[in-house]
Scaffold this motif. Sequence first.
Motif, PDB file in Angstrom:
ATOM      1  N   ALA A 191      28.405  81.494 -17.183  1.00  0.00           N
ATOM      2  CA  ALA A 191      28.680  80.639 -16.026  1.00  0.00           C
ATOM      3  C   ALA A 191      28.044  79.270 -16.203  1.00  0.00           C
ATOM      4  O   ALA A 191      28.617  78.241 -15.808  1.00  0.00           O
ATOM      5  CB  ALA A 191      28.172  81.301 -14.754  1.00  0.00           C
ATOM      6  N   ALA A 192      26.867  79.238 -16.831  1.00  0.00           N
ATOM      7  CA  ALA A 192      26.178  77.958 -17.046  1.00  0.00           C
ATOM      8  C   ALA A 192      26.910  77.098 -18.066  1.00  0.00           C
ATOM      9  O   ALA A 192      27.138  75.902 -17.833  1.00  0.00           O
ATOM     10  CB  ALA A 192      24.739  78.209 -17.503  1.00  0.00           C
TER      11      ALA A 192
ATOM     12  N   ARG B 295      29.757  74.956 -17.116  1.00  0.00           N
ATOM     13  CA  ARG B 295      29.515  73.810 -16.242  1.00  0.00           C
ATOM     14  C   ARG B 295      28.676  72.712 -16.876  1.00  0.00           C
ATOM     15  O   ARG B 295      28.846  71.539 -16.548  1.00  0.00           O
ATOM     16  CB  ARG B 295      28.816  74.286 -14.949  1.00  0.00           C
TER      17      ARG B 295
ATOM     18  N   THR C  14      17.079  67.596 -16.758  1.00  0.00           N
ATOM     19  CA  THR C  14      17.741  67.597 -15.452  1.00  0.00           C
ATOM     20  C   THR C  14      17.686  66.261 -14.740  1.00  0.00           C
ATOM     21  O   THR C  14      18.326  66.105 -13.697  1.00  0.00           O
ATOM     22  CB  THR C  14      17.096  68.657 -14.543  1.00  0.00           C
TER      23      THR C  14
ATOM     24  N   ARG D 181      27.352  68.220  -7.857  1.00  0.00           N
ATOM     25  CA  ARG D 181      27.086  69.588  -7.430  1.00  0.00           C
ATOM     26  C   ARG D 181      27.290  70.594  -8.562  1.00  0.00           C
ATOM     27  O   ARG D 181      26.541  71.554  -8.702  1.00  0.00           O
ATOM     28  CB  ARG D 181      27.998  69.920  -6.255  1.00  0.00           C
ATOM     29  N   ALA D 182      28.329  70.367  -9.381  1.00  0.00           N
ATOM     30  CA  ALA D 182      28.609  71.317 -10.454  1.00  0.00           C
ATOM     31  C   ALA D 182      27.458  71.406 -11.432  1.00  0.00           C
ATOM     32  O   ALA D 182      27.112  72.475 -11.913  1.00  0.00           O
ATOM     33  CB  ALA D 182      29.893  70.912 -11.179  1.00  0.00           C
ATOM     34  N   ASP D 183      26.846  70.253 -11.741  1.00  0.00           N
ATOM     35  CA  ASP D 183      25.710  70.262 -12.653  1.00  0.00           C
ATOM     36  C   ASP D 183      24.556  71.066 -12.068  1.00  0.00           C
ATOM     37  O   ASP D 183      23.896  71.815 -12.782  1.00  0.00           O
ATOM     38  CB  ASP D 183      25.253  68.831 -12.946  1.00  0.00           C
ATOM     39  N   LEU D 184      24.293  70.913 -10.795  1.00  0.00           N
ATOM     40  CA  LEU D 184      23.191  71.623 -10.165  1.00  0.00           C
ATOM     41  C   LEU D 184      23.456  73.132 -10.163  1.00  0.00           C
ATOM     42  O   LEU D 184      22.543  73.929 -10.401  1.00  0.00           O
ATOM     43  CB  LEU D 184      22.991  71.113  -8.732  1.00  0.00           C
ATOM     44  N   VAL D 185      24.674  73.517  -9.911  1.00  0.00           N
ATOM     45  CA  VAL D 185      25.020  74.942  -9.951  1.00  0.00           C
ATOM     46  C   VAL D 185      24.843  75.485 -11.369  1.00  0.00           C
ATOM     47  O   VAL D 185      24.330  76.589 -11.578  1.00  0.00           O
ATOM     48  CB  VAL D 185      26.464  75.160  -9.459  1.00  0.00           C
ATOM     49  N   GLY D 186      25.257  74.688 -12.365  1.00  0.00           N
ATOM     50  CA  GLY D 186      25.081  75.103 -13.752  1.00  0.00           C
ATOM     51  C   GLY D 186      23.622  75.278 -14.112  1.00  0.00           C
ATOM     52  O   GLY D 186      23.262  76.214 -14.839  1.00  0.00           O
TER      53      GLY D 186
ATOM     54  N   VAL E 212      21.245  76.117 -12.041  1.00  0.00           N
ATOM     55  CA  VAL E 212      20.796  77.347 -11.383  1.00  0.00           C
ATOM     56  C   VAL E 212      21.208  78.562 -12.198  1.00  0.00           C
ATOM     57  O   VAL E 212      20.424  79.503 -12.392  1.00  0.00           O
ATOM     58  CB  VAL E 212      21.364  77.433  -9.955  1.00  0.00           C
ATOM     59  N   PHE E 213      22.447  78.557 -12.697  1.00  0.00           N
ATOM     60  CA  PHE E 213      22.907  79.664 -13.537  1.00  0.00           C
ATOM     61  C   PHE E 213      22.061  79.781 -14.806  1.00  0.00           C
ATOM     62  O   PHE E 213      21.699  80.890 -15.232  1.00  0.00           O
ATOM     63  CB  PHE E 213      24.379  79.474 -13.906  1.00  0.00           C
TER      64      PHE E 213
END
Length: 297
Positions: free
Chosen positions: A94-95, A98, A140, A146-151, A153-154
Amino acid sequence: MMRALAGWQNAAGKIPVTLWLITAVCSAQLASSLSVPVIHRVGSPTATALRLLWGAAFFISLARPRLWRLTRGQLAAAVCLGLITTGMSFFFFAAVGRIPIGMAVSIEFLGPLAVALSGSRRLLDLLWVGLAGLGVWLLTAQAGGRADLVGLVFASGSAVCWGGYILMTRRVGRALPGLQGLALSMAVAGLIGLPIGILPHARMLAPGPVLFMGVISLLSPILTFGLEMASLRRMEPRHFGILMSLEPVMAAVMGFLVLGQRLSLLQLAGMASVTLASFGTVACRPKEVIMESNGET
């Protein structure tokens, strides 16, 4: 068949073990990079499930574990490792769907680094903690959207699972002989991945991605896991850990060569900081501590 296998083992024994592990590192990151287009086509859950199922099929056919001969404790350890393997794989795929693979692996590598530093009271290890923290900040700092932040987190979730994977692999290796623990844990991971990534999309899943992930699984987990286990049997844990520090660098190289992913200078500096922190953690620790942490006697 057995003669051919023995011939291959004799030939492999003549190859320096360092090349085994370097090949494993390259194989793992090449497989991850090649998986990214499949992730974008069918989604990370489906791509992950396909990888786990292919790996499980191979290891089960090779090890042929006899469940009726195992104790409840052995089965519980294998199931627990399978659960952790599932989380690590799903989070990581998932990471990389993204964020650049070099960034994902660098953050994921914080899991093994935390395991290596756990319980340490040496002042020098504070340097490696600080260096790893600096690396994460540099990686970071430029992540926008947002997509980068979700990536991110994954990738962090994969790091936590990787730390647990190291601890449970040691326990399963002690409890189960040969490849049986690895085969059972991969079977558990494949069974969990089936309803998550395969069954909901079975009607829309074309043969192409299925076969392509089967080919990729030859690189990782099959070749990667096999070479890592073989390397650990012939290599000192210190040298193993130092060479594994090449993972973030090789991930960035494969991401650039296969996917054309470019990292900024700050991100490259962050990746280098995490790599150096991992290298220093292993290289500067007393030998007896490293052997104990890897289950050696």
